[in-house]
Design a protein around this motif. Structure first.
Motif, mmCIF file in Angstrom:
data_model
loop_
_atom_site.group_PDB
_atom_site.id
_atom_site.type_symbol
_atom_site.label_atom_id
_atom_site.label_comp_id
_atom_site.label_asym_id
_atom_site.label_seq_id
_atom_site.Cartn_x
_atom_site.Cartn_y
_atom_site.Cartn_z
ATOM 1 N N ALA A 154 -2.172 -2.505 17.210
ATOM 2 C CA ALA A 154 -2.072 -2.062 15.824
ATOM 3 C C ALA A 154 -0.743 -2.493 15.215
ATOM 4 O O ALA A 154 0.286 -2.507 15.887
ATOM 5 C CB ALA A 154 -2.220 -0.548 15.735
ATOM 6 N N VAL A 155 -0.793 -2.840 13.920
ATOM 7 C CA VAL A 155 0.411 -3.166 13.151
ATOM 8 C C VAL A 155 0.327 -2.421 11.829
ATOM 9 O O VAL A 155 -0.650 -2.567 11.090
ATOM 10 C CB VAL A 155 0.525 -4.686 12.889
ATOM 11 N N GLU A 156 1.337 -1.643 11.533
ATOM 12 C CA GLU A 156 1.362 -0.933 10.253
ATOM 13 C C GLU A 156 1.745 -1.907 9.145
ATOM 14 O O GLU A 156 2.797 -2.546 9.201
ATOM 15 C CB GLU A 156 2.364 0.216 10.300
ATOM 16 N N ILE A 157 0.877 -2.040 8.145
ATOM 17 C CA ILE A 157 1.164 -2.941 7.027
ATOM 18 C C ILE A 157 0.391 -2.501 5.792
ATOM 19 O O ILE A 157 -0.836 -2.433 5.811
ATOM 20 C CB ILE A 157 0.848 -4.411 7.389
ATOM 21 N N ASP A 158 1.124 -2.196 4.746
ATOM 22 C CA ASP A 158 0.556 -1.923 3.428
ATOM 23 C C ASP A 158 0.780 -3.187 2.612
ATOM 24 O O ASP A 158 1.913 -3.490 2.220
ATOM 25 C CB ASP A 158 1.254 -0.727 2.790
ATOM 26 N N VAL A 159 -0.276 -3.938 2.361
ATOM 27 C CA VAL A 159 -0.121 -5.266 1.760
ATOM 28 C C VAL A 159 0.446 -5.201 0.343
ATOM 29 O O VAL A 159 0.986 -6.194 -0.164
ATOM 30 C CB VAL A 159 -1.459 -6.039 1.754
ATOM 31 N N ALA A 160 0.340 -4.042 -0.318
ATOM 32 C CA ALA A 160 0.851 -3.895 -1.677
ATOM 33 C C ALA A 160 2.318 -3.472 -1.705
ATOM 34 O O ALA A 160 2.898 -3.344 -2.781
ATOM 35 C CB ALA A 160 0.001 -2.888 -2.451
ATOM 36 N N ASP A 161 2.904 -3.268 -0.535
ATOM 37 C CA ASP A 161 4.292 -2.815 -0.418
ATOM 38 C C ASP A 161 5.091 -3.891 0.311
ATOM 39 O O ASP A 161 4.927 -4.088 1.512
ATOM 40 C CB ASP A 161 4.327 -1.494 0.353
ATOM 41 N N MET A 162 5.965 -4.583 -0.409
ATOM 42 C CA MET A 162 6.705 -5.693 0.182
ATOM 43 C C MET A 162 7.546 -5.251 1.376
ATOM 44 O O MET A 162 7.662 -5.965 2.369
ATOM 45 C CB MET A 162 7.597 -6.359 -0.869
ATOM 46 N N HIS A 163 8.151 -4.068 1.305
ATOM 47 C CA HIS A 163 8.958 -3.590 2.432
ATOM 48 C C HIS A 163 8.102 -3.415 3.682
ATOM 49 O O HIS A 163 8.531 -3.750 4.794
ATOM 50 C CB HIS A 163 9.655 -2.274 2.067
ATOM 51 N N SER A 164 6.887 -2.913 3.503
ATOM 52 C CA SER A 164 5.968 -2.752 4.630
ATOM 53 C C SER A 164 5.548 -4.101 5.186
ATOM 54 O O SER A 164 5.474 -4.291 6.412
ATOM 55 C CB SER A 164 4.725 -1.967 4.179
ATOM 56 N N VAL A 165 5.286 -5.053 4.310
ATOM 57 C CA VAL A 165 4.893 -6.399 4.749
ATOM 58 C C VAL A 165 6.025 -7.052 5.539
ATOM 59 O O VAL A 165 5.809 -7.666 6.596
ATOM 60 C CB VAL A 165 4.501 -7.270 3.540
ATOM 61 N N MET A 166 7.242 -6.924 5.051
ATOM 62 C CA MET A 166 8.385 -7.509 5.746
ATOM 63 C C MET A 166 8.613 -6.846 7.096
ATOM 64 O O MET A 166 8.926 -7.525 8.086
ATOM 65 C CB MET A 166 9.636 -7.402 4.867
ATOM 66 N N ALA A 167 8.429 -5.542 7.165
ATOM 67 C CA ALA A 167 8.585 -4.835 8.441
ATOM 68 C C ALA A 167 7.524 -5.289 9.441
ATOM 69 O O ALA A 167 7.807 -5.446 10.641
ATOM 70 C CB ALA A 167 8.493 -3.323 8.218
ATOM 71 N N ALA A 168 6.305 -5.526 8.957
ATOM 72 C CA ALA A 168 5.237 -6.017 9.835
ATOM 73 C C ALA A 168 5.567 -7.415 10.352
ATOM 74 O O ALA A 168 5.316 -7.739 11.527
ATOM 75 C CB ALA A 168 3.912 -6.027 9.084
ATOM 76 N N ARG A 169 6.110 -8.249 9.487
ATOM 77 C CA ARG A 169 6.516 -9.596 9.928
ATOM 78 C C ARG A 169 7.565 -9.513 11.030
ATOM 79 O O ARG A 169 7.459 -10.210 12.050
ATOM 80 C CB ARG A 169 7.057 -10.400 8.756
ATOM 81 N N VAL A 170 8.559 -8.672 10.840
ATOM 82 C CA VAL A 170 9.613 -8.507 11.852
ATOM 83 C C VAL A 170 9.010 -8.025 13.162
ATOM 84 O O VAL A 170 9.372 -8.496 14.246
ATOM 85 C CB VAL A 170 10.696 -7.531 11.344
ATOM 86 N N ALA A 171 8.064 -7.092 13.071
ATOM 87 C CA ALA A 171 7.427 -6.558 14.275
ATOM 88 C C ALA A 171 6.670 -7.641 15.031
ATOM 89 O O ALA A 171 6.747 -7.724 16.270
ATOM 90 C CB ALA A 171 6.479 -5.413 13.899
ATOM 91 N N LEU A 172 5.943 -8.484 14.318
ATOM 92 C CA LEU A 172 5.189 -9.545 14.987
ATOM 93 C C LEU A 172 6.102 -10.642 15.517
ATOM 94 O O LEU A 172 5.836 -11.219 16.582
ATOM 95 C CB LEU A 172 4.135 -10.136 14.051
#
Length: 240
Positions: A55-73
């Motif tokens: 699982a990866v937490e990502i809210d596609v409408a929230d740039m901070h969430s998207v960036m955090a998901a990128r860092v996680a991957l």
């Protein structure tokens, strides 16, 4: 083992796409706006004997969430082979474009269009490290200008004008991005699952999620010399 990220994968077509790809031996990251729901989805798949899911937490409408998901991957993998922009919302209805609420339209576009773009932009560096990167934008016939303008069309999609417009825009994103990467090893396409029974349409669709996921999985796993800058459905190419 190839790595896949699917947004909106904790339920519906996204979840079924994750299941089918995991069964084929791909390592699948299930993107979910809610971490707990994402973990629940992963546990359901592991209950089916599929260990190659995460699982990866990502809210596609929230740039901070998207960036955090990128860092996680980036901390987990060296390259991303397949990105499936599946997350979408239907929005509040009715959606007649002549009277529809502008705030609702913006909300739909934030997820269905801008969300797909900012996810793609953030994950392009990881995709570029793949030998044969694939980007799939999950669209809809409701977004096809050709289908909407054909003579004698009987489909009544007035309640989905905001949703359909966002998918038309998503198709335009597919074309412009594929053009930008036309001389590379990227394969970038739109794909429609068809009218599938999910909570997006109050489960009124005529296809099962297993059926809806099939064209997505087929396009994701095409040969390395597969098509790009196209729009596909279950029965083949769909007119833009």
């Amino acid at each position: 083992m190839k790595n896949v990220l699917i947004t909106g994968a904790n339920k519906g077509i996204g979840f079924e796409t994750a299941r089918q790809l995991a069964q084929l031996g791909y390592y699948v990251f299930l993107g979910s706006r809610n971490r707990d729901k994402g973990e629940d989805a992963v546990q359901r798949l592991r209950g089916l004997g599929l260990a190659n899911v995460e699982a990866v937490e990502i809210d596609v409408a929230d740039m901070h969430s998207v960036m955090a998901a990128r860092v996680a991957l980036e901390a987990r993998i060296d390259a991303l082979d397949i990105l499936i922009n599946n997350a979408a919302i239907a929005g509040d209805q009715p959606q007649k474009i002549s009277t529809g609420d502008i705030a609702n339209l913006r909300n739909v576009f934030d997820t269905n269009y801008f969300g797909a773009i900012q996810v793609t932009q953030q994950f392009l560096p990881l995709l570029k490290k793949s030998r044969n990167p694939v980007i799939l934008n999950v669209s809809s016939e409701v977004g096809s200008l050709s289908i909407n303008t054909r003579p004698g069309r009987k489909d009544n999609w007035d309640n989905y004008n905001a949703y359909g417009s966002s998918k038309t825009a998503l198709n335009a994103f597919t074309v412009t991005l594929a053009n930008e990467f036309r001389n590379t090893n990227f394969r970038i396409n739109s794909v429609t699952p068809g009218y599938t029974a999910t909570d997006l349409n109050q489960f009124q669709g005529i296809k099962t999620v297993e059926e809806g996921a099939r064209p997505i999985v087929r396009l994701a796993t095409n040969s390395e010399d597969g098509p790009t800058m196209k729009f596909f459905g279950e029965d083949g190419e769909v007119a833009w």
